[in-house]
Design a protein around this motif. Structure first.
Motif, PDB file in Angstrom:
ATOM      1  N   ASP A   1      13.968  15.073 -12.364  1.00  0.00           N
ATOM      2  CA  ASP A   1      13.142  15.774 -11.377  1.00  0.00           C
ATOM      3  C   ASP A   1      13.968  16.749 -10.555  1.00  0.00           C
ATOM      4  O   ASP A   1      13.534  17.882 -10.274  1.00  0.00           O
ATOM      5  CB  ASP A   1      12.465  14.768 -10.442  1.00  0.00           C
ATOM      6  CG  ASP A   1      11.296  14.057 -11.107  1.00  0.00           C
ATOM      7  OD1 ASP A   1      10.906  14.463 -12.213  1.00  0.00           O
ATOM      8  OD2 ASP A   1      10.773  13.091 -10.517  1.00  0.00           O
ATOM      9  N   GLN A   2      15.162  16.327 -10.149  1.00  0.00           N
ATOM     10  CA  GLN A   2      16.016  17.201  -9.355  1.00  0.00           C
ATOM     11  C   GLN A   2      16.452  18.413 -10.166  1.00  0.00           C
ATOM     12  O   GLN A   2      16.520  19.530  -9.641  1.00  0.00           O
ATOM     13  CB  GLN A   2      17.227  16.412  -8.839  1.00  0.00           C
ATOM     14  CG  GLN A   2      16.885  15.377  -7.785  1.00  0.00           C
ATOM     15  CD  GLN A   2      18.116  14.689  -7.228  1.00  0.00           C
ATOM     16  OE1 GLN A   2      19.246  15.181  -7.354  1.00  0.00           O
ATOM     17  NE2 GLN A   2      17.919  13.522  -6.604  1.00  0.00           N
TER      18      GLN A   2
ATOM     19  N   HIS B   1      19.636  11.100  -2.673  1.00  0.00           N
ATOM     20  CA  HIS B   1      18.200  10.804  -2.554  1.00  0.00           C
ATOM     21  C   HIS B   1      17.967   9.326  -2.840  1.00  0.00           C
ATOM     22  O   HIS B   1      18.363   8.818  -3.883  1.00  0.00           O
ATOM     23  CB  HIS B   1      17.398  11.657  -3.535  1.00  0.00           C
ATOM     24  CG  HIS B   1      15.911  11.522  -3.366  1.00  0.00           C
ATOM     25  ND1 HIS B   1      15.205  10.457  -3.874  1.00  0.00           N
ATOM     26  CD2 HIS B   1      15.008  12.303  -2.730  1.00  0.00           C
ATOM     27  CE1 HIS B   1      13.926  10.586  -3.564  1.00  0.00           C
ATOM     28  NE2 HIS B   1      13.780  11.710  -2.877  1.00  0.00           N
TER      29      HIS B   1
ATOM     30  N   GLU C   1      14.552  10.496 -11.477  1.00  0.00           N
ATOM     31  CA  GLU C   1      14.966  11.261 -10.296  1.00  0.00           C
ATOM     32  C   GLU C   1      15.963  12.342 -10.674  1.00  0.00           C
ATOM     33  O   GLU C   1      15.898  13.480 -10.178  1.00  0.00           O
ATOM     34  CB  GLU C   1      15.569  10.321  -9.256  1.00  0.00           C
ATOM     35  CG  GLU C   1      16.015  11.006  -7.972  1.00  0.00           C
ATOM     36  CD  GLU C   1      14.882  11.710  -7.252  1.00  0.00           C
ATOM     37  OE1 GLU C   1      15.158  12.761  -6.626  1.00  0.00           O
ATOM     38  OE2 GLU C   1      13.737  11.240  -7.310  1.00  0.00           O
TER      39      GLU C   1
ATOM     40  N   ILE D   1      16.271   5.673  -3.778  1.00  0.00           N
ATOM     41  CA  ILE D   1      15.229   5.003  -4.559  1.00  0.00           C
ATOM     42  C   ILE D   1      14.998   3.655  -3.896  1.00  0.00           C
ATOM     43  O   ILE D   1      15.944   2.883  -3.697  1.00  0.00           O
ATOM     44  CB  ILE D   1      15.644   4.835  -6.028  1.00  0.00           C
ATOM     45  CG1 ILE D   1      15.808   6.212  -6.687  1.00  0.00           C
ATOM     46  CG2 ILE D   1      14.625   3.999  -6.793  1.00  0.00           C
ATOM     47  CD1 ILE D   1      16.318   6.154  -8.106  1.00  0.00           C
TER      48      ILE D   1
ATOM     49  N   ARG E   1       5.066  14.286 -12.111  1.00  0.00           N
ATOM     50  CA  ARG E   1       6.362  14.002 -12.730  1.00  0.00           C
ATOM     51  C   ARG E   1       6.318  14.252 -14.226  1.00  0.00           C
ATOM     52  O   ARG E   1       7.237  14.873 -14.794  1.00  0.00           O
ATOM     53  CB  ARG E   1       6.767  12.559 -12.427  1.00  0.00           C
ATOM     54  CG  ARG E   1       7.963  12.057 -13.248  1.00  0.00           C
ATOM     55  CD  ARG E   1       8.543  10.806 -12.641  1.00  0.00           C
ATOM     56  NE  ARG E   1       9.376  11.141 -11.485  1.00  0.00           N
ATOM     57  CZ  ARG E   1       9.829  10.244 -10.606  1.00  0.00           C
ATOM     58  NH1 ARG E   1       9.505   8.983 -10.732  1.00  0.00           N
ATOM     59  NH2 ARG E   1      10.598  10.625  -9.622  1.00  0.00           N
TER      60      ARG E   1
END
Length: 349
Positions: A84-85, A37, A81, A39, A135
């Motif tokens: 979050d994943q 993913h 990130e 950034i 978030r």
């Protein structure tokens, strides 16, 4: 008052020019990937710009300091990130309804115009702010499930801490939990929700008199402080000053005498506000006595002592487990940091 802000490091830096063409990721505007993913450089740039805008009084920094700050910002985005994943895999991503409810809570103290002004000052769109809320809610849900739910503080833990730190609960002198509404004719930012600021003594006197009348009429002291007090460090918390010792108050005999007459929940009359160094009048104050703690040794049977110890032990364990947990997640993720590689390459030339 809840402040609208985004995660970023605390250093203030000058503009950094990224050297293009070193990696395909950089050329595509990608500064890192987490499990594939991307950034984006634009995300780092925006947070970097916010850093500059929030500290305009600081001089420009060197290119090396700029590199370090951008790298720290990127490391925070990478960790966000990763977390979050992990939350998404466990079905813990905050829902639209949860985000909406939190947004309503955040906006409650403001008019719509005030809230929009806060967004603009923070260089955020509403959609970006909703993303930040999602978030934060998501990460809190993950932390509560993976960490806080696993922490147990027993009665024995509390007793052991108290016995080892008994001196911490021996109060040497009486303490007074105070709140304050302050109005001054001194040039300074208002620091309150209404952006209300007196500019000269006559205006300051009329303003504090109007506030005192509203207090006497039964309006909430904390709400009035948040909206009108001109003390920037306490207005956002409803004027709460925390606990002040008797010896600290004796430096201002008039204020000390006025507070000594109060019972919990009562407020003083309007008092002159004195400049600390010169003791010259600079405005006006009204104080509220929230509670008083008498000097002496606190016992473990005191519920407030137990709660304070329990919270302290929980928070310290939570911080330790969070640090270890985030490090584990980072080790399990596949991270490519193109910016770090570029900075190293440029510095090593």
């Amino acid at each position: 008052m809840l402040r609208i802000r985004r995660p970023a490091s605390a250093l203030i830096v000058s503009t950094l020019v990224l050297f293009a063409g070193c990696r395909q990721g950089q050329q595509d505007g990608v500064v890192a990937t987490v499990n594939g993913h991307p950034i984006m450089r634009t995300d780092v740039d925006k947070l970097y710009t916010v850093q500059l805008a929030s500290n305009p009084q600081q001089p420009g920094a060197s290119a090396e300091q700029a590199d370090a700050t951008r790298l720290q910002i990127l490391q925070e985005l990478i960790l966000n990130e990763i977390v979050d994943q992990r939350a998404a895999k466990q079905g813990l991503t905050a829902t639209d309804s949860e985000v909406d409810a939190k947004l309503v809570e955040v906006k409650a103290p403001y008019t719509e115009d005030q809230f929009q002004a806060k967004l603009k000052a923070s260089n955020l769109t509403l959609e970006e702010y909703r993303h930040d809320i999602r978030r934060n809610l998501t990460q809190n849900k993950l932390i509560n499930k993976e960490i806080n739910s696993k922490i147990t503080v027993t009665d024995a833990d509390v007793a052991n801490y108290f016995n080892a730190h008994k001196a911490e609960f021996d109060i040497a002198q009486d303490q007074y939990h105070l709140a304050q509404i302050q109005v001054t004719d001194q040039p300074a930012p208002a620091g309150n929700l209404q952006n209300s600021k007196a500019t000269h003594d006559d205006e300051a006197r009329k303003k504090i008199q109007a506030i005192k009348s509203r207090i006497d009429a039964g309006e909430d002291f904390g709400t009035l402080a948040a909206n009108f007090s001109e003390r920037q460090d306490t207005a956002p918390n409803g004027g709460d000053m925390g606990f002040v010792t008797e010896s600290q108050m004796k430096g201002d005999p008039n204020t000390y005498a006025a507070i000594m007459k109060l019972k919990a929940g009562e407020t003083t009359d309007i008092l002159p506000l004195l400049e600390a160094a010169t003791r010259k009048p600079m405005g006006y104050s009204v104080y509220k006595l929230i509670s008083k703690e008498a000097a002496g040794q606190r016992d473990l049977s005191d519920p407030s002592v137990q709660q304070a110890i329990r919270q302290q032990l929980h928070d310290s364990r939570s911080q330790l487990l969070k640090a270890a947990y985030f490090e584990m997640l980072h080790d399990q993720a596949k991270v490519q940091n193109f910016l770090a590689e570029q900075i190293f390459k440029n510095a090593a030339q």
